[in-house]
Design a protein around this motif. Structure first.
Motif, short mmCIF file in Angstrom:
data_model
loop_
_atom_site.label_atom_id
_atom_site.label_comp_id
_atom_site.label_asym_id
_atom_site.label_seq_id
_atom_site.Cartn_x
_atom_site.Cartn_y
_atom_site.Cartn_z
N MET A 117 34.56 45.67 18.53
CA MET A 117 34.94 46.51 19.63
C MET A 117 35.39 47.87 19.11
SD MET A 117 36.67 43.75 22.15
CE MET A 117 36.42 44.79 23.56
N ASN A 118 35.04 48.16 17.89
CA ASN A 118 35.42 49.45 17.34
C ASN A 118 34.44 50.53 17.76
OD1 ASN A 118 33.30 48.55 15.68
ND2 ASN A 118 34.09 49.62 13.92
N LYS A 119 34.89 51.76 17.67
CA LYS A 119 34.07 52.95 17.98
C LYS A 119 33.49 52.92 19.39
CE LYS A 119 32.88 53.53 13.16
NZ LYS A 119 31.81 53.56 12.17
N ASN A 120 34.31 52.57 20.36
CA ASN A 120 33.85 52.51 21.75
C ASN A 120 34.54 53.51 22.66
OD1 ASN A 120 31.81 50.35 22.17
ND2 ASN A 120 33.34 49.16 21.09
N GLU A 121 35.41 54.33 22.10
CA GLU A 121 36.14 55.34 22.86
C GLU A 121 37.04 54.72 23.93
OE1 GLU A 121 33.63 58.56 24.16
OE2 GLU A 121 32.71 58.75 22.18
N PHE A 122 37.53 53.49 23.67
CA PHE A 122 38.48 52.87 24.60
C PHE A 122 39.76 53.69 24.64
CE2 PHE A 122 36.63 48.53 23.29
CZ PHE A 122 35.70 48.56 24.32
N ARG A 123 40.28 53.90 25.82
CA ARG A 123 41.57 54.56 25.99
C ARG A 123 42.64 53.56 26.42
NH1 ARG A 123 40.58 59.90 25.56
NH2 ARG A 123 38.44 60.55 25.88
N THR A 124 42.19 52.39 26.84
CA THR A 124 43.08 51.33 27.27
C THR A 124 42.41 49.98 26.98
OG1 THR A 124 44.30 50.39 29.13
CG2 THR A 124 42.18 51.40 29.63
N LEU A 125 43.22 48.96 26.92
CA LEU A 125 42.71 47.61 26.73
C LEU A 125 42.76 46.81 28.03
CD1 LEU A 125 44.23 46.74 23.25
CD2 LEU A 125 41.94 47.58 23.79
N ALA A 126 42.99 47.50 29.13
CA ALA A 126 43.02 46.84 30.43
C ALA A 126 41.70 46.10 30.65
CB ALA A 126 43.23 47.87 31.54
N GLY A 127 41.80 44.83 31.00
CA GLY A 127 40.63 44.02 31.26
C GLY A 127 40.07 43.33 30.03
N VAL A 156 37.22 40.34 29.94
CA VAL A 156 35.92 40.54 29.31
C VAL A 156 35.68 39.47 28.25
CG1 VAL A 156 34.60 42.07 27.78
CG2 VAL A 156 35.80 43.01 29.76
N LEU A 157 36.67 39.22 27.40
CA LEU A 157 36.51 38.21 26.36
C LEU A 157 36.33 36.81 26.96
CD1 LEU A 157 38.99 39.42 23.62
CD2 LEU A 157 36.51 39.61 23.65
N ASN A 158 36.98 36.55 28.07
CA ASN A 158 36.81 35.28 28.76
C ASN A 158 35.36 35.10 29.21
OD1 ASN A 158 37.70 32.81 29.97
ND2 ASN A 158 37.63 33.85 31.94
N ASP A 159 34.73 36.19 29.60
CA ASP A 159 33.35 36.13 30.07
C ASP A 159 32.34 35.90 28.95
OD1 ASP A 159 34.20 36.52 32.66
OD2 ASP A 159 33.67 38.65 32.72
#
Length: 85
Positions: A1-11, A15-18
């Motif tokens: 999940m690196n280098k994805n320009e995430f600004r938050t980990l909300a959700g 997502v991992l559950n899916d």
């Protein structure tokens, strides 16, 4: 999940559950080189986490690392390349 320009980990938990079976048994996660400014509480949802890569983000307060105290199995944490360095 690196280098994805995430600004938050909300959700993240959702997502991992899916995409993973027994996602709460996650042992390591690479969140390096995003735009994270804080260490979010969602990481506490993975109590078996042993390795957490957070280098190359925008975390500026060392106090943020206190949030990881509940991760009793955490053995490796990278924070270099953040403003706290």
């Amino acid at each position: 999940m690196n280098k994805n320009e995430f600004r938050t980990l909300a959700g993240l938990d959702s997502v991992l559950n899916d995409v993973m079976w027994n996602h709460r048994n996650l042992l390591w996660i690479d969140l390096s080189y995003n735009y994270l400014e804080t260490i979010e509480d969602v990481l506490k949802e993975f109590p078996l986490l042993k390795t957490l890569y957070l280098h190359g983000n925008f975390i500026s307060s060392l106090d943020e690392t206190k949030k990881l105290a509940k991760l009793k199995d955490l053995q490796s944490l990278t924070l270099y390349g953040n403003p706290i360095e």
